[in-house]
Design a protein around this motif. Sequence first.
Motif, PDB file in Angstrom:
ATOM      1  N   SER A 264       0.851  -1.188   0.000  1.00 36.95           N
ATOM      2  CA  SER A 264       0.000   0.000   0.000  1.00 36.95           C
ATOM      3  C   SER A 264       0.889   1.241   0.000  1.00 36.95           C
ATOM      4  N   GLU A 265       0.344   2.336  -0.508  1.00 36.07           N
ATOM      5  CA  GLU A 265       1.130   3.564  -0.677  1.00 36.07           C
ATOM      6  C   GLU A 265       1.774   4.044   0.617  1.00 36.07           C
ATOM      7  N   ASN A 266       1.051   3.923   1.716  1.00 42.43           N
ATOM      8  CA  ASN A 266       1.552   4.479   2.971  1.00 42.43           C
ATOM      9  C   ASN A 266       2.843   3.830   3.441  1.00 42.43           C
ATOM     10  N   LEU A 267       3.150   2.617   2.953  1.00 42.05           N
ATOM     11  CA  LEU A 267       4.373   1.939   3.394  1.00 42.05           C
ATOM     12  C   LEU A 267       5.630   2.542   2.781  1.00 42.05           C
ATOM     13  N   SER A 268       5.472   3.544   1.930  1.00 41.31           N
ATOM     14  CA  SER A 268       6.654   4.239   1.418  1.00 41.31           C
ATOM     15  C   SER A 268       7.046   5.414   2.311  1.00 41.31           C
ATOM     16  N   THR A 269       6.137   5.858   3.180  1.00 48.43           N
ATOM     17  CA  THR A 269       6.396   7.069   3.973  1.00 48.43           C
ATOM     18  C   THR A 269       6.048   6.936   5.442  1.00 48.43           C
ATOM     19  N   ASN A 270       5.388   5.885   5.848  1.00 54.68           N
ATOM     20  CA  ASN A 270       4.913   5.732   7.219  1.00 54.68           C
ATOM     21  C   ASN A 270       6.100   5.569   8.180  1.00 54.68           C
ATOM     22  N   PRO A 271       6.303   6.477   9.127  1.00 51.87           N
ATOM     23  CA  PRO A 271       7.446   6.345  10.041  1.00 51.87           C
ATOM     24  C   PRO A 271       7.341   5.134  10.965  1.00 51.87           C
ATOM     25  N   ASP A 272       6.120   4.667  11.217  1.00 49.75           N
ATOM     26  CA  ASP A 272       5.947   3.504  12.083  1.00 49.75           C
ATOM     27  C   ASP A 272       6.294   2.203  11.365  1.00 49.75           C
ATOM     28  N   LEU A 273       6.018   2.157  10.063  1.00 49.99           N
ATOM     29  CA  LEU A 273       6.318   0.958   9.283  1.00 49.99           C
ATOM     30  C   LEU A 273       6.435   1.361   7.817  1.00 49.99           C
ATOM     31  N   SER A 274       7.548   0.991   7.205  1.00 45.50           N
ATOM     32  CA  SER A 274       7.748   1.305   5.790  1.00 45.50           C
ATOM     33  C   SER A 274       8.690   0.284   5.184  1.00 45.50           C
ATOM     34  N   PHE A 275       8.681   0.201   3.852  1.00 46.68           N
ATOM     35  CA  PHE A 275       9.679  -0.660   3.218  1.00 46.68           C
ATOM     36  C   PHE A 275      10.982   0.125   3.081  1.00 46.68           C
ATOM     37  N   ILE A 276      12.092  -0.591   3.143  1.00 45.98           N
ATOM     38  CA  ILE A 276      13.408   0.034   3.051  1.00 45.98           C
ATOM     39  C   ILE A 276      13.716   0.281   1.584  1.00 45.98           C
ATOM     40  N   SER A 277      13.958   1.531   1.258  1.00 48.69           N
ATOM     41  CA  SER A 277      14.252   1.887  -0.130  1.00 48.69           C
ATOM     42  C   SER A 277      15.463   1.102  -0.632  1.00 48.69           C
ATOM     43  N   GLY A 278      15.306   0.509  -1.812  1.00 45.83           N
ATOM     44  CA  GLY A 278      16.394  -0.261  -2.404  1.00 45.83           C
ATOM     45  C   GLY A 278      16.452  -1.706  -1.974  1.00 45.83           C
ATOM     46  N   SER A 279      15.560  -2.123  -1.054  1.00 45.83           N
ATOM     47  CA  SER A 279      15.633  -3.503  -0.561  1.00 45.83           C
ATOM     48  C   SER A 279      14.870  -4.497  -1.430  1.00 45.83           C
ATOM     49  N   TYR A 280      13.997  -4.001  -2.326  1.00 43.23           N
ATOM     50  CA  TYR A 280      13.293  -4.924  -3.229  1.00 43.23           C
ATOM     51  C   TYR A 280      14.318  -5.561  -4.147  1.00 43.23           C
ATOM     52  N   ASP A 281      14.215  -6.861  -4.312  1.00 45.51           N
ATOM     53  CA  ASP A 281      15.163  -7.561  -5.180  1.00 45.51           C
ATOM     54  C   ASP A 281      14.537  -8.864  -5.650  1.00 45.51           C
ATOM     55  N   VAL A 282      15.081  -9.374  -6.742  1.00 47.90           N
ATOM     56  CA  VAL A 282      14.755 -10.723  -7.194  1.00 47.90           C
ATOM     57  C   VAL A 282      15.906 -11.601  -6.749  1.00 47.90           C
ATOM     58  N   TYR A 283      15.627 -12.484  -5.800  1.00 50.82           N
ATOM     59  CA  TYR A 283      16.664 -13.311  -5.193  1.00 50.82           C
ATOM     60  C   TYR A 283      17.199 -14.299  -6.225  1.00 50.82           C
ATOM     61  N   GLY A 284      18.498 -14.192  -6.505  1.00 43.54           N
ATOM     62  CA  GLY A 284      19.130 -15.050  -7.504  1.00 43.54           C
ATOM     63  C   GLY A 284      19.393 -14.350  -8.820  1.00 43.54           C
TER      64      GLY A 284
END
Length: 420
Positions: A264-284
């Motif tokens: 969801s959009e809020n996980l890009s900016t939510n200080p309580d919970l967000s995804f770490i920028s640059g951490s998305y990856d295709v493993y392998g």
Amino acid sequence: MIKKLFLFVLLFVFCSTSGFAQADFKLMFYNLLNFPLEDAVPDRLASLEFILDDYRPDIFMVCELNNEEGANTILSSLQTINPDYVSATFELNTSDDNLSNQNDLQQLIYYDSTKFILESQAIVTTIFRDFNHYKLKINSVEQETAPIVIDFFVCHLKASSGSENQASRLEMIEDLVIYLDDFPEDSNVVLAGDFNIYTDSELAFQRLIDPSNNITFIDPANRIGSWHNNPSFVDVMTQSTRTQTGLGGTTGGFDDRFDFIMTSENLSTNPDLSFISGSYDVYGNNENTNCYNQSINSTNCAGSDFSFAIRDALHNFSDHLPVILELQTNQSLSIPEFTAPKLLTILGSNVIDNTLKLEANLSLQNDLELIIFNSLGQVIKTVDVNNTLISLDVTQISSGIYYITSSRFQFKPLKFLVAH
């Protein structure tokens, strides 16, 4: 190209005076390729165990799980890595009941029970396959006063190209969008699955990212486009890992982005919970353009991030690659520290700069071997000691989380943080 962001992140509150309050969570989604019934490749489970032991996800979401036996087999494998792994309740697919009730491909979620609490699970029915909804709460110190809940959805959309299959995928997504209409707009939502979508212009994908939705999804990879047969998107391609026939699944080499973790959009900016920028990856996926239309374990797919051993295990287990993402919360986890006061104790703070000081019980002072290993289970150092008061030089050890135990005496590992 997706650029890996290597940041040193403090994962836990190690002591009351350290001042840190933060935790990261590693997510993985994986299409298991008809596990466990697909047996064209011998001993597939060993390959999966190798993959899981290397990445060690806190949340492991899967599709193409055939049966409850397979679900329990994977759980047993996870628990050999970390006994705190548990799973949600396995449920057979219900959406195909009008199509002969095949019940051959299910979804499921596994999670570290010290970090998450399963609040509920539900099924969103569609014309073809269920969306499985798992509501998990972070097991934080603040969970009673400021709980953080994440709604995980795991799916497997209708496969194959053509207008009829595209229409089926759109109808399935419409069912999810309707289900989400009743959610609070600030809900933390993660959608993971094999979307079988060939391009961002497909209506099913456009429906997910529609800004008029109550819950609008975003692509943490920020790589929206026409993925199919497009070498410029090789960095986010997940299928097919194989060119060889007879292994089960699809062949043809690396040319599609089918597998996603969206939020969801809020996980890009939510200080309580967000995804770490640059951490998305295709493993392998080493993001090597020479890998286009190649087998993932070929030299054309080599690179510095994922070794041949990892890529070979991925090749042998499934025709898809997993996708991974990290989340971060500003809360501290409610996880009791591993302490063994009667056997081995860390003296002072367990946030260490130069010297780790320990006190061993008298019963351990003779012929005591201590082992230091990192959060991946790799042995960093072994030390033979014969005293009850022990000082270990950690100046040559990189900053990070470590554990210390012994191969000669049974006690739970002590955790410490090297912070130079």
